[in-house]
Design a protein around this motif. Structure first.
Motif, PDB file in Angstrom:
ATOM      1  N   CYS A 211      81.077  43.158  66.345  1.00  0.00           N
ATOM      2  CA  CYS A 211      80.248  42.015  65.978  1.00  0.00           C
ATOM      3  C   CYS A 211      80.989  40.711  66.269  1.00  0.00           C
ATOM      4  O   CYS A 211      82.138  40.537  65.874  1.00  0.00           O
ATOM      5  CB  CYS A 211      79.890  42.086  64.488  1.00  0.00           C
TER       6      CYS A 211
ATOM      7  N   GLY B  91      79.296  37.817  65.514  1.00  0.00           N
ATOM      8  CA  GLY B  91      78.561  36.827  64.715  1.00  0.00           C
ATOM      9  C   GLY B  91      79.567  35.909  64.014  1.00  0.00           C
ATOM     10  O   GLY B  91      80.760  36.213  63.962  1.00  0.00           O
TER      11      GLY B  91
ATOM     12  N   CYS C 282      82.176  37.300  61.449  1.00  0.00           N
ATOM     13  CA  CYS C 282      83.169  38.180  62.080  1.00  0.00           C
ATOM     14  C   CYS C 282      84.068  37.394  63.021  1.00  0.00           C
ATOM     15  O   CYS C 282      85.278  37.634  63.096  1.00  0.00           O
ATOM     16  CB  CYS C 282      82.460  39.315  62.820  1.00  0.00           C
TER      17      CYS C 282
ATOM     18  N   CYS D  41      75.878  39.515  64.707  1.00  0.00           N
ATOM     19  CA  CYS D  41      75.626  39.869  63.301  1.00  0.00           C
ATOM     20  C   CYS D  41      74.942  41.210  63.079  1.00  0.00           C
ATOM     21  O   CYS D  41      73.767  41.405  63.395  1.00  0.00           O
ATOM     22  CB  CYS D  41      74.841  38.793  62.566  1.00  0.00           C
ATOM     23  N   LEU D  42      75.712  42.098  62.517  1.00  0.00           N
ATOM     24  CA  LEU D  42      75.200  43.433  62.231  1.00  0.00           C
ATOM     25  C   LEU D  42      74.657  43.523  60.813  1.00  0.00           C
ATOM     26  O   LEU D  42      74.346  44.603  60.317  1.00  0.00           O
ATOM     27  CB  LEU D  42      76.319  44.459  62.433  1.00  0.00           C
TER      28      LEU D  42
ATOM     29  N   ALA E 135      76.248  42.904  58.031  1.00  0.00           N
ATOM     30  CA  ALA E 135      77.221  43.385  57.042  1.00  0.00           C
ATOM     31  C   ALA E 135      78.363  42.369  56.958  1.00  0.00           C
ATOM     32  O   ALA E 135      79.539  42.726  56.948  1.00  0.00           O
ATOM     33  CB  ALA E 135      77.750  44.749  57.456  1.00  0.00           C
ATOM     34  N   CYS E 136      77.987  41.074  56.863  1.00  0.00           N
ATOM     35  CA  CYS E 136      78.985  39.998  56.954  1.00  0.00           C
ATOM     36  C   CYS E 136      80.072  40.106  55.879  1.00  0.00           C
ATOM     37  O   CYS E 136      81.206  39.674  56.099  1.00  0.00           O
ATOM     38  CB  CYS E 136      78.307  38.636  56.869  1.00  0.00           C
TER      39      CYS E 136
HETATM   40  S1  FES Z   1      78.622  38.196  61.437  1.00  0.00           S
HETATM   41 FE1  FES Z   1      79.365  40.160  61.756  1.00  0.00          FE
HETATM   42  S2  FES Z   1      78.195  41.342  60.428  1.00  0.00           S
HETATM   43 FE2  FES Z   1      77.374  39.395  60.184  1.00  0.00          FE
END
Ligand code: FES
Length: 286
Positions: free
Chosen positions: A212, A214, A217, A253-254, A256-257
């Protein structure tokens, strides 16, 4: 020399990258910034493969491919796609392209697509792509899947899901097969495949690693983890290892931030991953 390649793109940077990547691999590379220049090069030289952009000013890639096909029905063509319209994809498929190269592409992916196209040329297989995973047996099983859903409303997505389970991914040749079987325009099939993130046009390894990138992460060092996986496996993002054991991709973004940085391998979520843990995970899945 492994083969002569003509790369056509109005962006100099793309031409330079292709040249820089393919020349050391033993290919002769000519470049053209317009379809018109490419046609005059084709009049003078023999090429084993054309790699062409679709979106170009004056004459676009589709018109260019049509003229090329009229003169040389057997030449292998790979299309570079940025954000093509469904119509242009439909046209490209009907002009029997060998493969897609989505922009931006990694050096590994370019080399892999080129090697594959040149190999097909050597075997005299042109221009219908022979995807390694699309065997006669697979084609027959695809027909069975299609038969089960034929004439039922909303059949495309379940057929694509089962086809992906069977083949592992959905290359153009499989999309064409499904389009024919369900009597749905190939542009519609391609539209659905590219819209839903769970469909993929690229082969996946036995274990698919998704890192991830996102925001949550990323700020916790996800980029370092991608680097570790990439170095550890000797594969670029979007690539697959030579032994087909692992493929590596990045996602946004999975969901699970709280566990950031997050890595999903196959269906397993791994949280708080750091570069050391990344290497341990590789050993675990070996
Ligand atoms: S930013 Fe990686 S899970 Fe949300």
């Amino acid at each position: 020399m492994k083969g002569n390649i003509l790369v056509v793109d109005d962006e100099q940077i793309v031409l330079k990258s292709c040249e820089r990547i393919l020349s050391p691999e033993g290919y002769g590379v000519d470049t053209a910034t317009s379809a018109k220049d490419a046609l005059s090069l084709l009049d003078r030289n023999l090429y084993d493969l054309i790699i062409t952009d679709i979106k170009m000013p004056e004459m676009d890639g589709i018109e260019f491919m049509r003229l090329v096909r009229a003169k040389n029905p057997d030449i292998n063509i790979v299309v570079i796609t940025g954000y093509p319209s469904q119509e242009s994809i439909k046209e490209a498929l009907s002009l029997r392209i060998i493969d897609y190269l989505p922009k931006p592409f990694s050096p590994t992916h370019l080399i892999e697509v080129t090697n594959n196209a040149i190999e097909l040329k050597k075997r005299g297989v042109t221009p219908e792509p022979q995807v390694e995973d699309y065997t006669e047996d697979v084609a027959a099983r695809l027909d069975e899947i299609i038969d089960r859903y034929k004439n039922k409303p909303g059949s495309l997505i379940p057929v694509l899901q089962e086809a992906q389970e069977l083949v592992g991914y959905l290359p153009p040749v499989v999309q064409r097969h499904i389009s024919k079987g369900l009597r749905i325009p190939v542009s519609e099939v391609h539209g659905v495949v590219s819209f839903y993130s769970f469909f993929t046009m690229k082969p996946k390894g036995k274990h698919n690693i998704r890192v991830c990138l996102g925001t949550a992460c990323y700020v916790k060092g996800a980029e370092e983890i991608v680097k570790k996986f990439s170095e550890g496996l000797n594969v670029d993002i979007g690539g697959i290892t030579a032994d087909k054991k692992f493929s590596l991709e990045t996602v946004r973004c999975l969901g699970a931030c709280g566990l950031a940085p997050v890595v999903v391998i196959d269906k397993n979520t791994h949280g708080s991953v750091n570069p050391v843990k990344a290497l341990e995970l590789l050993k675990e899945y070996e």
